[in-house]
Motif scaffolding. Structure first.
Motif, PDB file in Angstrom:
ATOM      1  N   LEU A   1       0.995  -1.317  -0.136  1.00 58.21           N
ATOM      2  CA  LEU A   1      -0.173  -0.028   0.102  1.00 58.21           C
ATOM      3  C   LEU A   1       0.933   1.130  -0.091  1.00 58.21           C
ATOM      4  N   ARG A   2       0.629   1.926  -0.977  1.00 64.38           N
ATOM      5  CA  ARG A   2       1.515   3.198  -1.073  1.00 64.38           C
ATOM      6  C   ARG A   2       0.654   4.376  -1.079  1.00 64.38           C
ATOM      7  N   MET A   3       0.853   5.513  -0.274  1.00 62.38           N
ATOM      8  CA  MET A   3       0.009   6.714  -0.139  1.00 62.38           C
ATOM      9  C   MET A   3       0.741   7.706  -0.929  1.00 62.38           C
ATOM     10  N   ASN A   4       0.183   8.689  -1.777  1.00 59.94           N
ATOM     11  CA  ASN A   4       0.484   9.623  -2.353  1.00 59.94           C
ATOM     12  C   ASN A   4      -0.025  10.948  -2.216  1.00 59.94           C
ATOM     13  N   PHE A   5       0.451  11.719  -1.572  1.00 55.10           N
ATOM     14  CA  PHE A   5       0.109  13.138  -0.965  1.00 55.10           C
ATOM     15  C   PHE A   5       0.891  14.228  -1.638  1.00 55.10           C
ATOM     16  N   VAL A   6       0.166  15.556  -1.465  1.00 55.11           N
ATOM     17  CA  VAL A   6       1.062  16.738  -1.848  1.00 55.11           C
ATOM     18  C   VAL A   6       0.807  17.624  -0.562  1.00 55.11           C
TER      19      VAL A   6
ATOM     20  N   ALA B   1      -5.232  21.123  -5.759  1.00 57.45           N
ATOM     21  CA  ALA B   1      -4.641  21.426  -6.979  1.00 57.45           C
ATOM     22  C   ALA B   1      -3.994  22.732  -6.775  1.00 57.45           C
ATOM     23  N   GLY B   2      -4.131  23.608  -5.879  1.00 56.35           N
ATOM     24  CA  GLY B   2      -3.432  24.572  -5.273  1.00 56.35           C
ATOM     25  C   GLY B   2      -1.968  24.313  -5.021  1.00 56.35           C
ATOM     26  N   LEU B   3      -1.761  23.171  -4.715  1.00 57.31           N
ATOM     27  CA  LEU B   3      -0.207  22.660  -4.007  1.00 57.31           C
ATOM     28  C   LEU B   3       0.547  21.975  -5.155  1.00 57.31           C
ATOM     29  N   SER B   4      -0.325  21.482  -6.267  1.00 54.38           N
ATOM     30  CA  SER B   4       0.441  20.637  -7.235  1.00 54.38           C
ATOM     31  C   SER B   4       0.859  21.328  -8.738  1.00 54.38           C
ATOM     32  N   GLY B   5       1.894  21.147  -9.113  1.00 55.56           N
ATOM     33  CA  GLY B   5       2.462  21.515 -10.166  1.00 55.56           C
ATOM     34  C   GLY B   5       2.683  20.493 -11.305  1.00 55.56           C
ATOM     35  N   ALA B   6       3.676  21.145 -12.427  1.00 53.27           N
ATOM     36  CA  ALA B   6       3.831  19.911 -13.584  1.00 53.27           C
ATOM     37  C   ALA B   6       4.499  18.781 -13.015  1.00 53.27           C
ATOM     38  N   SER B   7       5.747  19.004 -12.324  1.00 50.86           N
ATOM     39  CA  SER B   7       6.317  17.764 -11.813  1.00 50.86           C
ATOM     40  C   SER B   7       5.455  16.930 -10.872  1.00 50.86           C
ATOM     41  N   ASP B   8       4.743  17.665 -10.013  1.00 50.44           N
ATOM     42  CA  ASP B   8       4.135  16.594  -9.157  1.00 50.44           C
ATOM     43  C   ASP B   8       2.798  15.774 -10.069  1.00 50.44           C
ATOM     44  N   LYS B   9       2.194  16.428 -10.840  1.00 49.22           N
ATOM     45  CA  LYS B   9       1.598  15.837 -12.007  1.00 49.22           C
ATOM     46  C   LYS B   9       2.044  14.768 -12.555  1.00 49.22           C
ATOM     47  N   ARG B  10       3.482  14.919 -12.940  1.00 45.94           N
ATOM     48  CA  ARG B  10       3.939  13.998 -13.620  1.00 45.94           C
ATOM     49  C   ARG B  10       4.239  12.688 -12.945  1.00 45.94           C
ATOM     50  N   VAL B  11       4.846  12.797 -11.684  1.00 41.44           N
ATOM     51  CA  VAL B  11       5.041  11.604 -10.629  1.00 41.44           C
ATOM     52  C   VAL B  11       3.521  11.109 -10.248  1.00 41.44           C
ATOM     53  N   PHE B  12       2.583  11.898 -10.239  1.00 42.88           N
ATOM     54  CA  PHE B  12       1.281  11.472 -10.021  1.00 42.88           C
ATOM     55  C   PHE B  12       0.704  10.575 -11.024  1.00 42.88           C
ATOM     56  N   SER B  13       0.844  10.871 -12.161  1.00 43.12           N
ATOM     57  CA  SER B  13       0.728   9.793 -13.282  1.00 43.12           C
ATOM     58  C   SER B  13       1.471   8.734 -13.409  1.00 43.12           C
ATOM     59  N   VAL B  14       2.516   8.812 -13.183  1.00 41.59           N
ATOM     60  CA  VAL B  14       3.483   7.550 -13.008  1.00 41.59           C
ATOM     61  C   VAL B  14       3.267   6.623 -12.043  1.00 41.59           C
ATOM     62  N   LEU B  15       2.846   7.124 -10.819  1.00 42.25           N
ATOM     63  CA  LEU B  15       2.410   6.189  -9.908  1.00 42.25           C
ATOM     64  C   LEU B  15       0.936   5.578 -10.426  1.00 42.25           C
ATOM     65  N   ARG B  16       0.201   6.282 -10.962  1.00 44.57           N
ATOM     66  CA  ARG B  16      -1.034   5.539 -11.396  1.00 44.57           C
ATOM     67  C   ARG B  16      -0.866   4.471 -12.436  1.00 44.57           C
ATOM     68  N   MET B  17       0.325   4.768 -13.223  1.00 45.11           N
ATOM     69  CA  MET B  17       0.622   3.854 -14.169  1.00 45.11           C
ATOM     70  C   MET B  17       0.952   2.457 -13.692  1.00 45.11           C
ATOM     71  N   LEU B  18       1.668   2.644 -12.421  1.00 44.79           N
ATOM     72  CA  LEU B  18       2.459   1.455 -11.692  1.00 44.79           C
ATOM     73  C   LEU B  18       1.359   0.467 -10.788  1.00 44.79           C
ATOM     74  N   CYS B  19       0.138   1.051 -10.620  1.00 43.65           N
ATOM     75  CA  CYS B  19      -0.552   0.419  -9.359  1.00 43.65           C
ATOM     76  C   CYS B  19      -1.491  -0.548 -10.099  1.00 43.65           C
ATOM     77  N   ASP B  20      -2.058  -1.479  -9.476  1.00 41.77           N
ATOM     78  CA  ASP B  20      -3.254  -2.285  -9.939  1.00 41.77           C
ATOM     79  C   ASP B  20      -4.442  -1.697  -9.425  1.00 41.77           C
ATOM     80  N   ALA B  21      -4.746  -1.174  -8.081  1.00 37.97           N
ATOM     81  CA  ALA B  21      -5.818  -0.452  -7.614  1.00 37.97           C
ATOM     82  C   ALA B  21      -5.567   0.840  -7.193  1.00 37.97           C
ATOM     83  N   LEU B  22      -6.459   1.908  -7.387  1.00 40.17           N
ATOM     84  CA  LEU B  22      -6.180   3.169  -7.114  1.00 40.17           C
ATOM     85  C   LEU B  22      -7.359   3.481  -6.211  1.00 40.17           C
ATOM     86  N   LEU B  23      -6.971   3.548  -4.853  1.00 44.19           N
ATOM     87  CA  LEU B  23      -7.832   3.501  -3.772  1.00 44.19           C
ATOM     88  C   LEU B  23      -7.906   5.055  -3.298  1.00 44.19           C
TER      89      LEU B  23
END
Ligand SMILES: NC(=O)c1ccc[n+]([C@@H]2O[C@H](COP(=O)([O-])OP(=O)(O)OC[C@H]3O[C@@H](n4cnc5c(N)ncnc54)[C@H](OP(=O)(O)O)[C@@H]3O)[C@@H](O)[C@H]2O)c1
Length: 263
Positions: free
Chosen positions: A36-41, A55-77
């Motif tokens: 179980l991996r948590m992702n927060f900003v 959204a007010g905390l997130s920017g381009a680099s955070d969004k990119r890692v956010f998408s990579v983490l989604r790519m890696l998972c089986d389930a998005l909780l």
């Protein structure tokens, strides 16, 4: 298109060049056991939101890692609260990320999993109604499903009067959903921490002082303090810091970016 905010590794091994998506994926990885991996900003001063939204905390680099983490998972909780408040849409990935998943023997999209005690969910919300994979709603035996919810999602009951998160995660693993990425929110993070279910926290620190007002990334009942060692530090040129804390020293096995499917 040029990367608006290139990301480099800072620790434990600095990278000579900015990281491409394959290198980012290798650094975060998938594990060989349920995880179980948590992702927060958050802001420098620990805010969970700006003007009520992440959204007010997130920017381009955070969004990119956010998408990579989604790519890696089986389930998005995700918690019912965050699903409703942030207006979650259907979980979709771009072409290269879907291709990465196919190449690694994964379905094109992860499964959305919503935790809700009240089942106060709108079956017409795009996250549920337009989902490319039938979502799962985790609830308890006493909750009443609103009309239409079972048309768009599997409603799974774990616990008599409250959601038993340990049993809920076991249910996901029984369905082959071992790599679980949780995007919050704070009450769910608090409950998962209290149940000692959190294996990893990916924390983005935005270079902002949000000031007093917003809550923290965790909420709910107090729990025992848990130690989570630092495993990786990435830095983006926009001043955003991406930290990975995990129980295990390294994710195993590393995703194979050379061409051989890993599962
Ligand atoms: N900075 C970040 O990375 C980040 C990430 C996510 C969210 N956020 C922010 O967090 C805020 C939303 O927080 P929130 O207070 O609504 O917390 P939350 O944890 O998102 O949602 C709480 C709701 O989720 C369900 N839930 C959570 N834990 C549960 C459990 N153990 N058992 C059963 N149901 C559970 C319940 O929904 P039901 O009412 O359906 O029972 C509960 O009312 C928003 O401002 C959002 O922008 C920030």
């Amino acid at each position: 298109m040029n990367d608006p905010a290139p990301i480099s590794a800072f620790w434990p091994t600095p990278s000579a060049e900015p990281l491409d998506d394959a290198a980012l994926a290798a650094g975060y990885g998938r594990t060989d056991r349920p995880h179980l991996r948590m992702n927060f900003v958050t802001s420098i001063d620990g805010a969970v939101s700006v003007d009520g939204y992440s959204a007010g905390l997130s920017g381009a680099s955070d969004k990119r890692v956010f998408s990579v983490l989604r790519m890696l998972c089986d389930a998005l909780l995700v918690a019912g609260g965050t699903l409703r408040h942030e207006g979650y849409r259907a979980v979709r990935l771009d072409g290269p990320r879907r291709a990465w998943r196919r190449h690694h023997g994964l379905p094109e999209f992860p499964t959305l999993v919503v935790v809700s005690g009240s089942l106060d969910l709108d079956p017409n919300q795009a996250a549920l109604a337009d989902a490319p994979v039938r979502p799962i709603v985790l609830t308890h035996a006493a909750a009443t499903a609103p009309a239409g919810l079972t048309d768009v999602a599997d409603v799974v009951r774990c616990g008599a009067e409250r959601v038993d998160l340990t049993a809920a995660l076991r249910t996901l693993h029984d369905r082959g959903l071992d790599q679980v990425l949780c995007e919050g929110g704070p009450q769910l993070f608090g409950a998962l921490t209290a149940a000692d279910l959190v294996d990893e926290v990916c924390l983005t620190v935005a270079p902002l002082l949000a000031g007093a007002g917003p809550g923290r990334i965790v909420a709910g009942d107090t729990s025992v303090i848990r130690h989570l060692p630092l495993r990786q530090v990435l830095v983006a040129t926009d001043g955003v810091l991406m930290l990975r804390y995990a129980r295990e020293p390294r994710p195993l096995p590393q995703p194979d970016v050379s061409g051989t499917p890993t599962r």
